[in-house]
Design an enzyme around this catalytic site. Structure first.
Site, short mmCIF file in Angstrom:
data_model
loop_
_atom_site.label_atom_id
_atom_site.label_comp_id
_atom_site.label_asym_id
_atom_site.label_seq_id
_atom_site.Cartn_x
_atom_site.Cartn_y
_atom_site.Cartn_z
N TYR A 1 0.78 -1.31 -0.02
CA TYR A 1 -0.10 -0.02 -0.04
C TYR A 1 0.97 1.32 0.03
O TYR A 1 0.68 2.24 -0.64
CB TYR A 1 -0.94 0.03 1.17
CG TYR A 1 -1.51 1.28 1.37
CD1 TYR A 1 -2.63 1.81 0.70
CD2 TYR A 1 -1.31 2.11 2.43
CE1 TYR A 1 -3.28 2.86 0.96
CE2 TYR A 1 -1.74 3.53 2.75
CZ TYR A 1 -3.05 3.82 1.85
OH TYR A 1 -3.43 5.09 2.08
N1 LIG Z 1 -8.71 6.93 5.89
C1 LIG Z 1 -7.43 6.94 6.39
O1 LIG Z 1 -6.76 6.78 7.45
C2 LIG Z 1 -6.33 7.13 5.36
C3 LIG Z 1 -5.02 7.87 5.52
C4 LIG Z 1 -4.26 7.86 4.46
C5 LIG Z 1 -4.71 7.96 3.30
N2 LIG Z 1 -5.76 7.56 2.95
C6 LIG Z 1 -6.09 7.64 1.49
O2 LIG Z 1 -7.36 8.46 1.45
C7 LIG Z 1 -8.12 8.15 0.47
C8 LIG Z 1 -9.61 7.84 1.05
O3 LIG Z 1 -9.45 6.91 2.08
P1 LIG Z 1 -10.59 6.51 2.85
O4 LIG Z 1 -10.51 6.26 4.12
O5 LIG Z 1 -11.98 7.17 2.53
O6 LIG Z 1 -11.18 4.81 2.03
P2 LIG Z 1 -12.21 4.35 1.57
O7 LIG Z 1 -11.85 2.91 1.26
O8 LIG Z 1 -13.32 4.48 2.37
O9 LIG Z 1 -12.75 5.16 0.27
C9 LIG Z 1 -12.16 4.78 -0.89
C10 LIG Z 1 -13.20 4.76 -2.10
O10 LIG Z 1 -12.75 4.33 -3.32
C11 LIG Z 1 -13.40 3.78 -4.17
N3 LIG Z 1 -12.51 3.03 -4.93
C12 LIG Z 1 -11.52 2.21 -4.94
N4 LIG Z 1 -11.01 1.75 -5.87
C13 LIG Z 1 -11.80 2.37 -6.93
C14 LIG Z 1 -11.86 2.44 -8.28
N5 LIG Z 1 -10.72 1.68 -8.93
N6 LIG Z 1 -12.75 3.18 -8.95
C15 LIG Z 1 -13.54 3.95 -8.31
N7 LIG Z 1 -13.76 3.92 -7.23
C16 LIG Z 1 -12.95 3.23 -6.11
C17 LIG Z 1 -13.88 2.59 -2.90
O11 LIG Z 1 -15.19 2.24 -3.33
C18 LIG Z 1 -14.03 3.37 -1.69
O12 LIG Z 1 -15.53 3.96 -1.51
C19 LIG Z 1 -7.52 6.83 -0.02
O13 LIG Z 1 -6.88 7.27 -1.23
C20 LIG Z 1 -6.49 6.25 0.99
O14 LIG Z 1 -5.72 5.58 0.54
C21 LIG Z 1 -6.69 7.29 3.79
O1 LIG Z 2 -2.06 7.08 7.92
C1 LIG Z 2 -2.23 6.11 6.95
O2 LIG Z 2 -1.40 6.40 5.96
C2 LIG Z 2 -2.61 4.93 6.93
O3 LIG Z 2 -3.77 5.00 8.00
C3 LIG Z 2 -4.28 3.87 8.31
O4 LIG Z 2 -3.54 2.94 8.64
P1 LIG Z 2 -3.24 2.42 10.07
O5 LIG Z 2 -2.61 3.80 10.68
O6 LIG Z 2 -2.25 1.23 10.22
O7 LIG Z 2 -4.53 2.41 10.81
P2 LIG Z 2 -5.26 0.93 11.46
O8 LIG Z 2 -5.06 -0.10 10.69
O9 LIG Z 2 -6.41 1.49 11.90
O10 LIG Z 2 -4.18 0.60 12.52
C4 LIG Z 2 -4.21 1.76 13.62
C5 LIG Z 2 -3.13 1.24 15.05
O11 LIG Z 2 -3.89 0.00 15.13
C6 LIG Z 2 -2.94 -0.94 15.44
N1 LIG Z 2 -3.55 -2.29 15.28
C7 LIG Z 2 -4.33 -2.61 14.18
C8 LIG Z 2 -4.99 -3.70 14.00
C9 LIG Z 2 -5.03 -4.77 15.18
O12 LIG Z 2 -5.59 -5.79 14.97
N2 LIG Z 2 -4.37 -4.43 16.17
C10 LIG Z 2 -3.58 -3.14 16.42
O13 LIG Z 2 -3.11 -2.91 17.21
C11 LIG Z 2 -2.06 -0.66 14.10
O14 LIG Z 2 -0.70 -1.27 14.55
C12 LIG Z 2 -1.79 0.78 14.30
O15 LIG Z 2 -1.05 1.20 15.18
C13 LIG Z 2 -5.19 3.39 7.07
O16 LIG Z 2 -5.86 2.18 7.20
C14 LIG Z 2 -4.30 3.35 5.88
O17 LIG Z 2 -5.36 3.12 4.53
C15 LIG Z 2 -3.44 4.25 5.82
O18 LIG Z 2 -3.75 5.12 4.80
#
Ligand SMILES: NC(=O)c1ccc[n+]([C@@H]2O[C@H](COP(=O)([O-])OP(=O)(O)OC[C@H]3O[C@@H](n4cnc5c(N)ncnc54)[C@H](O)[C@@H]3O)[C@@H](O)[C@H]2O)c1
Ligand SMILES: O=C(O)[C@H]1O[C@H](OP(=O)(O)OP(=O)(O)OC[C@H]2O[C@@H](n3ccc(=O)[nH]c3=O)[C@H](O)[C@@H]2O)[C@H](O)[C@@H](O)[C@H]1O
Length: 401
Positions: free
Chosen positions: A213
């Protein structure tokens, strides 16, 4: 984690073969256009809905294509833009990485506020051509991606499909249309990987990803550089730090910990080597939304491939975090208080699964250039999440998967 729909599942357009780079070029998409005539994406009703949804009514006059609009961040950003009077059109493939009924519920919420989400894949060149034909988007907020660090070990190709091929597909379109939109897109804190220098600054190394990822998000940043350099696209990458809040993602720890604690199940809490604490710079969704809107507001126009004449196009990367890392064990303690449930903690060594032990954002650049200032501490944010969770799943009698 669950099986995911085939990554090559197209939208409703029936293509004879997967969209190729040439079919995603508006100038050479005969095959795509032919297939559109028979698809449910055509017709006056479809075009009217798209136009209405994307029509701006604010002084900013933005028409924003939000990819991943049925996702967690996409829903909040779309709703917020619409509230401000911007034109917003959503695009999402509603894949089954996590419970699609939650995506449908978010879609219903957005539709009530006038945001239409087109169901389709960002790799579908014909569909992008159709949407850009109907609306001259001023901005693209690109959030569609395969998220989650651990699932990359189960389904690596879904990351390549959405985060690399999908990003290129979107940028190919943006480079070809006139006027070119400015693009703001989601990178990730995970690009810092095994970096040990804290807090993480945009100037720190990002060449040690711990998960596929993270590697695809880092690749996205390099791809953004290329499209900026050659085609003069204005590009802003936002490195979100572990975003949480109402309407969140069921694959994330705070969400499934809540679900499992309420069910009386044990929850695995990872610890780093030598019993080290694992911590995250958990960031509340409302703060992230403010950062996204500020990035859109400050995005300059793309300059096109005549970029040399007009000057270079904007290329930016910002951390959007909370600058206040919290150990995962403390997150569980807050949930215990809010849910009034004692967690069955199963403390275990962190498996080598793509996770990193620690994240901490230095946000001074975003503060200076975007006016970004997060204001929500973890307790306050989790309280809002728990209120939503209980009303959606418990009072609403929905089954949490
Ligand atoms: N939530 C977090 O903690 C977090 C942290 C860092 C980065 N991000 C990034 O932020 C963005 C949004 O994350 P989120 O948490 O809302 O995730 P999410 O999975 O809820 O949203 C992503 C959406 O994109 C859609 N999608 C995926 N592949 C697609 C495709 N090929 N075509 C059209 N739609 C598609 C999915 O159906 C989903 O609804 C993502 O790019 C994710 O990698 C999220
Ligand atoms: O900021 C991001 O870039 C990422 O944010 C998020 O990743 P993470 O920070 O890893 O969140 P998340 O899975 O909720 O785990 C949170 C904590 O729980 C711990 N963790 C997790 C699972 C478990 O079973 N036990 C546990 O201790 C684990 O070790 C961690 O310390 C988004 O999912 C990802 O899409 C990415 O964008």
């Amino acid at each position: 984690m669950k099986h995911i729909d085939s990554p090559s599942t197209p939208g409703k357009i029936k293509m004879e073969k997967s969209p190729s780079p040439s079919s995603s070029n508006p100038a050479s998409s005969d095959l795509s256009r032919r297939s559109l005539r028979t698809s449910s994406y055509s017709g006056p009703d479809f075009e009217k809905r798209v136009r209405q949804s994307a029509k701006p009514r604010s002084r900013h006059g933005m028409s924003v294509l939000v990819t991943g609009a049925a996702g967690f961040v996409g829903t909040h950003v779309s709703a917020s833009l619409k509230r401000r009077g911007e034109g917003v059109l959503g695009l999402d493939n509603f894949n089954s990485y996590y419970d699609p009924s939650l995506k449908r519920a978010r879609q219903t919420l957005l539709e009530r506020s006038g945001v239409y989400i087109v169901e389709g894949d960002i790799n579908d060149g014909a569909l992008l051509a159709k949407l850009f034909d109907i609306v001259p988007f001023t901005h693209v907020m690109h959030l569609a991606a395969q998220a989650g660090v651990r699932f990359a070990m189960e389904n690596p190709s879904s990351y390549v499909h959405s985060n690399i091929a999908g990003l290129v597909s979107v940028l190919e379109f943006c480079k070809n249309v006139n006027p070119q939109p400015a693009i703001v897109w989601a990178s990730s804190s995970s690009v810092y990987g095994l970096n040990t220098k804290v807090p993480f600054s945009e100037r720190d190394r990002t060449d040690q990803p711990a998960s596929l990822y993270a590697a695809t998000k880092k690749a996205g940043e390099e791809i953004a550089h290329t499209y900026n350099h050659i085609y003069g696209l204005s590009l802003t990458g936002l490195r979100f730090f572990t975003v949480y809040g109402p309407w969140g993602r069921p694959d994330m720890a705070y969400f499934f910990f809540t679900r499992d604690m309420l069910k009386g199940k044990s929850i695995p809490i990872f610890e780093a080597v030598n019993h080290g604490t694992v911590a995250r710079d958990f960031t509340f969704i409302e703060d992230i939304v403010k950062g996204c809107l500020a990035a859109l507001d400050t995005a300059e126009k793309s300059t096109g491939s005549g970029g040399k004449k007009k000057g270079p196009a904007q290329l930016r990367v910002y951390n959007l975090g909370n600058t206040s890392p919290v150990p995962v064990g403390d997150l569980v303690s807050i949930l215990e208080k809010l849910l009034k449930v004692k967690a069955k903690r199963l403390v275990m060594k962190m498996p080598r699964n793509g996770d990193v032990p620690f994240t901490h954002a230095n946000i001074s650049l975003a503060e200076r250039e975007l006016g970004y200032k997060p204001t929500t501490d973890l307790h306050t944010g989790l309280k809002k999440f728990v209120q939503w969770y209980l009303s959606y799943y418990v009072d609403g009698k929905k089954s949490a998967q």
